[in-house]
Design a protein around this motif. Structure first.
Motif, PDB file in Angstrom:
ATOM      1  N   MET A 273       0.831  -1.204   0.000  1.00 37.82           N
ATOM      2  CA  MET A 273       0.000   0.000   0.000  1.00 37.82           C
ATOM      3  C   MET A 273       0.864   1.252   0.000  1.00 37.82           C
ATOM      4  SD  MET A 273      -3.044  -1.196   2.639  1.00 37.82           S
ATOM      5  CE  MET A 273      -4.083   0.218   2.313  1.00 37.82           C
ATOM      6  N   ALA A 274       1.976   1.202   0.718  1.00 37.42           N
ATOM      7  CA  ALA A 274       2.895   2.340   0.709  1.00 37.42           C
ATOM      8  C   ALA A 274       3.569   2.489  -0.658  1.00 37.42           C
ATOM      9  CB  ALA A 274       3.946   2.168   1.803  1.00 37.42           C
ATOM     10  N   TRP A 275       3.906   1.366  -1.286  1.00 35.80           N
ATOM     11  CA  TRP A 275       4.552   1.383  -2.606  1.00 35.80           C
ATOM     12  C   TRP A 275       3.655   2.024  -3.653  1.00 35.80           C
ATOM     13  CZ3 TRP A 275       9.145   0.546  -4.949  1.00 35.80           C
ATOM     14  CH2 TRP A 275       9.145   0.319  -6.326  1.00 35.80           C
ATOM     15  N   TYR A 276       2.366   1.655  -3.626  1.00 35.20           N
ATOM     16  CA  TYR A 276       1.409   2.194  -4.590  1.00 35.20           C
ATOM     17  C   TYR A 276       0.780   3.509  -4.124  1.00 35.20           C
ATOM     18  CZ  TYR A 276       1.569  -2.110  -7.335  1.00 35.20           C
ATOM     19  OH  TYR A 276       1.975  -3.166  -8.135  1.00 35.20           O
ATOM     20  N   GLN A 277       1.267   4.028  -2.991  1.00 32.16           N
ATOM     21  CA  GLN A 277       0.745   5.275  -2.431  1.00 32.16           C
ATOM     22  C   GLN A 277      -0.780   5.202  -2.280  1.00 32.16           C
ATOM     23  OE1 GLN A 277       2.232   8.484  -4.871  1.00 32.16           O
ATOM     24  NE2 GLN A 277       4.352   8.185  -4.218  1.00 32.16           N
ATOM     25  N   TYR A 278      -1.198   4.129  -1.639  1.00 27.33           N
ATOM     26  CA  TYR A 278      -2.627   3.857  -1.442  1.00 27.33           C
ATOM     27  C   TYR A 278      -2.897   3.853   0.064  1.00 27.33           C
ATOM     28  CZ  TYR A 278      -7.085   2.151  -3.213  1.00 27.33           C
ATOM     29  OH  TYR A 278      -8.410   2.039  -3.598  1.00 27.33           O
ATOM     30  N   PRO A 279      -3.181   5.013   0.655  1.00 23.04           N
ATOM     31  CA  PRO A 279      -3.330   5.093   2.113  1.00 23.04           C
ATOM     32  C   PRO A 279      -4.588   4.381   2.590  1.00 23.04           C
ATOM     33  CG  PRO A 279      -3.942   7.170   1.081  1.00 23.04           C
ATOM     34  CD  PRO A 279      -3.384   6.310  -0.011  1.00 23.04           C
ATOM     35  N   PRO A 280      -4.537   3.757   3.756  1.00 22.06           N
ATOM     36  CA  PRO A 280      -5.727   3.087   4.302  1.00 22.06           C
ATOM     37  C   PRO A 280      -6.749   4.097   4.781  1.00 22.06           C
ATOM     38  CG  PRO A 280      -3.927   2.997   5.870  1.00 22.06           C
ATOM     39  CD  PRO A 280      -3.360   3.588   4.614  1.00 22.06           C
ATOM     40  N   GLY A 281      -8.006   3.688   4.743  1.00 23.25           N
ATOM     41  CA  GLY A 281      -9.094   4.536   5.214  1.00 23.25           C
ATOM     42  C   GLY A 281      -9.679   4.015   6.512  1.00 23.25           C
ATOM     43  N   TRP A 282     -10.789   4.609   6.919  1.00 23.40           N
ATOM     44  CA  TRP A 282     -11.413   4.218   8.178  1.00 23.40           C
ATOM     45  C   TRP A 282     -11.935   2.791   8.139  1.00 23.40           C
ATOM     46  CZ3 TRP A 282     -16.383   2.507   8.057  1.00 23.40           C
ATOM     47  CH2 TRP A 282     -17.159   2.857   6.932  1.00 23.40           C
ATOM     48  N   ARG A 283     -12.165   2.249   6.941  1.00 24.43           N
ATOM     49  CA  ARG A 283     -12.704   0.886   6.828  1.00 24.43           C
ATOM     50  C   ARG A 283     -11.725  -0.166   7.365  1.00 24.43           C
ATOM     51  NH1 ARG A 283     -14.473   3.715   2.401  1.00 24.43           N
ATOM     52  NH2 ARG A 283     -16.717   3.608   1.927  1.00 24.43           N
ATOM     53  N   MET A 284     -10.451   0.184   7.441  1.00 26.76           N
ATOM     54  CA  MET A 284      -9.477  -0.760   7.985  1.00 26.76           C
ATOM     55  C   MET A 284      -9.796  -1.127   9.438  1.00 26.76           C
ATOM     56  SD  MET A 284      -7.062  -1.735   5.840  1.00 26.76           S
ATOM     57  CE  MET A 284      -5.531  -2.042   6.724  1.00 26.76           C
ATOM     58  N   LEU A 285     -10.557  -0.287  10.114  1.00 26.69           N
ATOM     59  CA  LEU A 285     -10.938  -0.584  11.490  1.00 26.69           C
ATOM     60  C   LEU A 285     -11.893  -1.777  11.563  1.00 26.69           C
ATOM     61  CD1 LEU A 285     -11.531   3.071  12.782  1.00 26.69           C
ATOM     62  CD2 LEU A 285      -9.500   1.632  13.106  1.00 26.69           C
ATOM     63  N   VAL A 286     -12.565  -2.079  10.458  1.00 23.30           N
ATOM     64  CA  VAL A 286     -13.516  -3.191  10.416  1.00 23.30           C
ATOM     65  C   VAL A 286     -12.820  -4.499  10.047  1.00 23.30           C
ATOM     66  CG1 VAL A 286     -15.798  -3.891   9.529  1.00 23.30           C
ATOM     67  CG2 VAL A 286     -15.184  -1.479   9.628  1.00 23.30           C
TER      68      VAL A 286
END
Length: 274
Positions: A143-156
């Protein structure tokens, strides 16, 4: 004080689930032993938990994205979408494969000592969960490589991780009990895992499935799990189809009940058959 063990009719059934807690130390010992044995005398050790899904991600990306031209989830990079699906699938397949032979591998322990036999396959699935955590660290790097930051859904995501655990432990218990009596089931497991890999949305998105096949497709309990993982990891790029999730969760719950039921029904004969 010395522990007093009372033997009376029906006591075994009444105290079985309490015995699982009493033997929790054995659970920890078995899980740690299986974890150390898995990577003993290996060149790169636990890195195998990362290499295998990475290789599978590359193969699926080439086949489904480059050759078959299947779409990704929104604007999400195709390799990231595949890895998000490979993460729960590796957990499921590793747990199922390792647990299916766990009782046979512990034949000496089972035939000599009493303890709730349910501990053995569950401890093996927990070892697969350790591999899952190692692989998850690779997902963060991707995710860091593709510059794809996690969102609030990661909490689920922990909720879908629990669903993945339940989806794996049910079939694992059933097949483990069968493997004690019919040893040729160990040859069937690799075929089941390989077949399940291609009918689950690991290398492709569930959006490519026609609407008229969605109900049949969602009878695979891993469909809801994988789609849930992608919804958490990819955010809004991967919509969550609630009817599919409900059907997959119901099927996982059924297999969990059925697996425990069949395991408990045949558990007393394990020492004689093994």
């Amino acid at each position: 004080m010395a522990e007093i063990i009372v033997i009376e009719p029906g006591r075994y059934e009444r105290n079985y689930w309490a015995d699982l807690w009493r033997y929790r130390e054995l659970f920890r010992v078995l899980a740690w032993r299986d974890l150390t044995v898995r990577y003993k005398q290996t060149v790169i050790g636990a890195a195998w938990a990362i290499i295998r899904p990475i290789i599978a991600m590359i193969i699926f990306t080439v086949i489904f994205s480059r050759i078959a031209k299947l779409p990704s989830e929104g604007t999400a990079p195709y390799p990231l979408m595949v890895f998000a699906g490979m993460l729960p699938w590796s957990f499921f397949s590793n747990g199922l494969s390792e647990a299916s032979n766990s009782l046979v591998s512990n034949a000496n322990l089972i035939s000599k000592v009493y303890f709730p036999r349910l501990i053995v396959p569950v401890a093996t699935v927990v070892v697969a969960f350790v591999d899952f955590l190692i692989t998850f660290s690779m997902l963060i790097l991707l995710m860091a490589w593709y510059q794809y930051p996690p969102g609030w859904r990661m909490l689920v995501l922990p909720a879908f991780t629990i669903l993945a655990f339940l989806a794996s432990i049910g079939p694992a218990l059933w097949i483990t009990a069968l493997n004690v009596k019919y040893r040729d089931f160990r040859y069937v497991i690799p075929f089941i895992v390989q077949f399940g890999l291609y009918v689950s949305p690991v290398g492709f998105s569930s959006s490519v499935i026609p609407e008229q096949w969605r109900l049949l497709y969602s009878l695979n309990p891993m469909v809801g799990v994988i789609d849930g993982f992608r919804w958490c990891i990819l955010g809004g790029q991967s919509p969550l189809h609630l009817p599919d999730l409900a059907v997959s969760a119901a099927v996982a719950a059924f297999f969990l009940w059925f697996g425990i039921h069949r395991f408990r029904k045949t558990e007393r004969s394990f020492a004689d058959l093994i």
